[in-house]
Motif scaffolding. Structure first.
Motif, short mmCIF file in Angstrom:
data_model
loop_
_atom_site.label_atom_id
_atom_site.label_comp_id
_atom_site.label_asym_id
_atom_site.label_seq_id
_atom_site.Cartn_x
_atom_site.Cartn_y
_atom_site.Cartn_z
N ARG A 12 15.21 35.01 36.16
CA ARG A 12 14.82 33.64 35.87
C ARG A 12 15.69 33.62 34.26
NH1 ARG A 12 8.67 31.64 35.55
NH2 ARG A 12 9.09 29.54 35.67
N VAL A 19 20.86 27.96 32.71
CA VAL A 19 19.95 27.36 33.75
C VAL A 19 21.13 26.84 34.63
CG1 VAL A 19 18.86 25.12 34.22
CG2 VAL A 19 18.45 26.63 32.14
N THR A 26 19.94 19.82 30.13
CA THR A 26 19.83 21.11 29.51
C THR A 26 20.79 20.57 27.94
OG1 THR A 26 21.91 21.98 30.22
CG2 THR A 26 19.74 22.87 30.84
N GLY A 51 14.22 24.50 38.61
CA GLY A 51 14.15 24.79 37.32
C GLY A 51 13.19 23.97 36.29
N THR A 54 11.05 26.42 34.16
CA THR A 54 11.82 27.20 33.44
C THR A 54 12.56 26.50 32.18
OG1 THR A 54 12.64 28.80 35.53
CG2 THR A 54 14.04 28.58 33.59
N CYS A 55 13.03 25.31 32.41
CA CYS A 55 13.36 24.67 31.18
C CYS A 55 12.25 24.12 30.37
CB CYS A 55 13.97 23.11 31.61
SG CYS A 55 15.67 23.18 32.63
N ARG A 217 15.40 29.23 43.70
CA ARG A 217 14.24 30.08 43.90
C ARG A 217 14.17 30.44 45.40
NH1 ARG A 217 10.16 27.54 41.65
NH2 ARG A 217 9.22 26.65 43.55
#
Length: 563
Positions: A12, A19, A26, A51, A54-55, A217
């Motif tokens: 991850r 990313v 980003t 993402g 995650t971000c 994912r």
């Protein structure tokens, strides 16, 4: 035994630079941190596995880092980063709105917002699947989201932005995450395969990336599945066998058979596909996608739209050279109709087989429609001279003088040889369809009735009962030589007759051998039965209509008949 960690968790992304496929987002977030332009609330929306969460976690970690690097990334060495990496940070609060969607859950979160962070600059609240909040929970959250404390930042994540109320959307800075491209996923899987010391063929990684449908994912989960199946050596065949995907070779093979017009081989290939457990609908959808890719290869600009490996792309280029754009478009049209009607078909296998037969017949039909074959040399052809015979129609048996001088123009002979320049150029061979001459002979009312009844029998056998009824309601009448007049009972019968008038007219002209026949239709006057009298008023009116003296008598006696 060491616990296995799935690739989606193990790899991850922990920094903005790692990313995958969201460079614009980003970069924007890094610039906001660098220039201290952080918004009070963010909304990350997009499909699954791209993402968003995650971000959100990377952003929360970076803005609380005490030693941000020159590249605007978290240092991973300060106390805040270490506590975050061990899931022990008290400044970052994550809430799953799918299971905490009530007003009480939001009130508890609002109560926590009042307390300032004990360490670091900000207190970050990440609410995942925020669209699952109830309407009352959204309303309870509005005021806090609009005017939070200076140290509070809210990051909302959702896959269904349209379910969020507009008042929440207006208070957030919205970031739309894109689906990750096949190329980006395949490259990322290649990096992970190298780290795990797994030998994976590029074609296999491309198949995994296509199956993931833009979600990284999902791609990592499929990758783990195939590693469990094939071990440390992943081949293209392992990937298609495990994922139940039709091999590209089937589509290339069946396309070659369609181009050759080989119906038998095409049907046998389809039978092999069904025998291997594949669904006919998936096959026809895949065939449409295959010809779509062939069409993309016809232009150098659109080749980049092919989401396949370089090896497969070369095969597409080679096969597309054998297909004309018109042929591909015809195939796509037929395959698309098969796709649309597949679910409603009773015999789905036959439905696909008929489609394949049509596809195999495209080239042969095109050859049959070719009328002129000429060499690539200029032809000097003058305007052809068409000679038309004219003959006078036979005298009519009626008193009408409207059709006395009717001239029948029939192209009985056409000559173009005089119009072609006599020189050394090759002469084009032109095929001209001869039109069958009609005698236009007179006919009687009896002949018309016989032909009319034959047509009624024909439509009755075809179960076209509404048309049959409109034809039987009255006998046609011959007027003015070649004018046929027919009466129907109502507007519905008139509409049905007009819808089939061209067919009937062609039938009668052929049967009676006369091309001058015309048909007129009208609604006849119906015999209206007298209304039966029930009340005293109605009975008196009927009696007074027959004997007006009764009305005079009623007036003299001043009688009231239920008026």
């Amino acid at each position: 035994m060491e616990n296995f960690i799935v690739s989606a968790r193990k790899y991850r992304p922990a920094t903005f630079d790692t990313v995958v496929g969201q460079h614009s987002i980003t970069t924007t977030l890094k610039n906001a941190i660098k220039n201290n332009h952080l918004a009070q609330s963010y909304l990350f929306c997009g499909p699954r596995g791209v993402g968003k969460t995650t971000c959100a976690r990377i952003l929360a970690k970076t803005i609380n880092c005490s030693n941000i690097t020159e590249n605007t990334e978290a240092c991973n060495h300060c106390e805040s980063c270490i506590s975050f990496n061990h899931n022990q940070s008290l400044n970052i609060y994550e809430l799953d709105a799918a299971s905490n969607n009530s007003v009480d859950d939001i009130r508890a979160l609002v109560e926590q917002v009042r307390f300032a962070p004990h360490q670091g600059k900000y207190k970050i609240y990440i609410i995942d699947e925020v669209h699952m909040l109830s309407t009352s929970a959204f309303n309870a959250f509005l005021k806090t989201l609009e005017e939070p404390p200076s140290y509070a930042i809210f990051i909302l994540a959702t896959t269904e932005k349209h379910k969020i109320i507009p008042t929440i959307l207006s208070r957030c800075q919205i970031f739309d995450f894109n689906r990750i491209t096949v190329e980006d996923i395949a490259k990322h899987l290649g990096v992970i395969a190298d780290l795990e010391k797994i030998n994976a063929e590029p074609d296999a990684l491309h198949i995994i990336a296509q199956k993931a449908d833009g979600a990284l994912r999902d791609a990592l989960s499929i990758f783990d599945q195939i590693v469990s199946f094939a071990g440390n050596n992943i081949t293209y065949k392992d990937a298609i066998d495990n994922l139940n995907i039709l091999d590209y070779d089937y589509y290339f093979k069946i396309t070659d058979e369609i181009l050759k017009g080989d119906i038998s081989s095409c049907l046998m290939t389809f039978n092999t596909i069904l025998s291997n457990g594949f669904d006919g609908h998936n096959f026809i959808v895949g065939l449409s996608g295959h010809f779509r890719d062939l069409l993309m290869c016809k232009d150098a600009v659109t080749i980049s739209l092919l989401e396949v490996s370089d090896n497969i792309k070369e095969k597409y280029k080679k096969q597309s050279a054998s297909c004309s754009p018109a042929f591909i478009l015809e195939v796509l049209d037929i395959a698309n109709k098969c796709d649309i009607n597949y679910k409603i078909s009773k015999n789905q296998r036959l439905h696909v087989e008929l489609t394949l037969m049509k596809l195999c017949s495209i080239n042969s039909l095109e050859k049959k429609t070719e009328v002129v074959n000429v060499e690539h040399k200029p032809l000097h052809i003058q305007e052809p001279v068409i000679q038309i015979k004219t003959e006078k129609a036979p005298p009519l048996e009626t008193n009408s003088q409207k059709r006395e001088n009717i001239i029948t123009k029939t192209p009985s002979s056409v000559s173009i040889s005089d119009g072609i320049k006599k020189n050394n150029n090759p002469v084009a061979v032109v095929s001209i369809i001869q039109v069958e001459e009609t005698t236009n002979k007179p006919f009687l009312q009896e002949d018309l009735i016989v032909a009319w009844n034959k047509y009624i029998t024909h439509v009755t056998n075809e179960k076209r009962m509404q048309l049959s009824t409109s034809l039987k309601v009255n006998q046609p009448q011959l007027k003015d030589g070649f004018i046929i007049e027919h009466s129907v009972s109502n507007k519905a019968q008139e509409d049905e007759f007009k819808n089939n008038k061209i067919e009937l007219l062609a039938y009668l002209r052929k049967e009676l051998k006369n091309s001058l026949i015309e048909i007129e239709v009208k609604i006849g006057e119906e015999d209206i039965a007298p209304k039966k009298a029930y009340t005293n008023k109605e009975k008196f009116k009927q009696m007074a209509a027959k004997n007006p003296a009764l009305e005079e008598l009623r007036k003299q006696l001043d009688l009231d008949i239920d008026y």
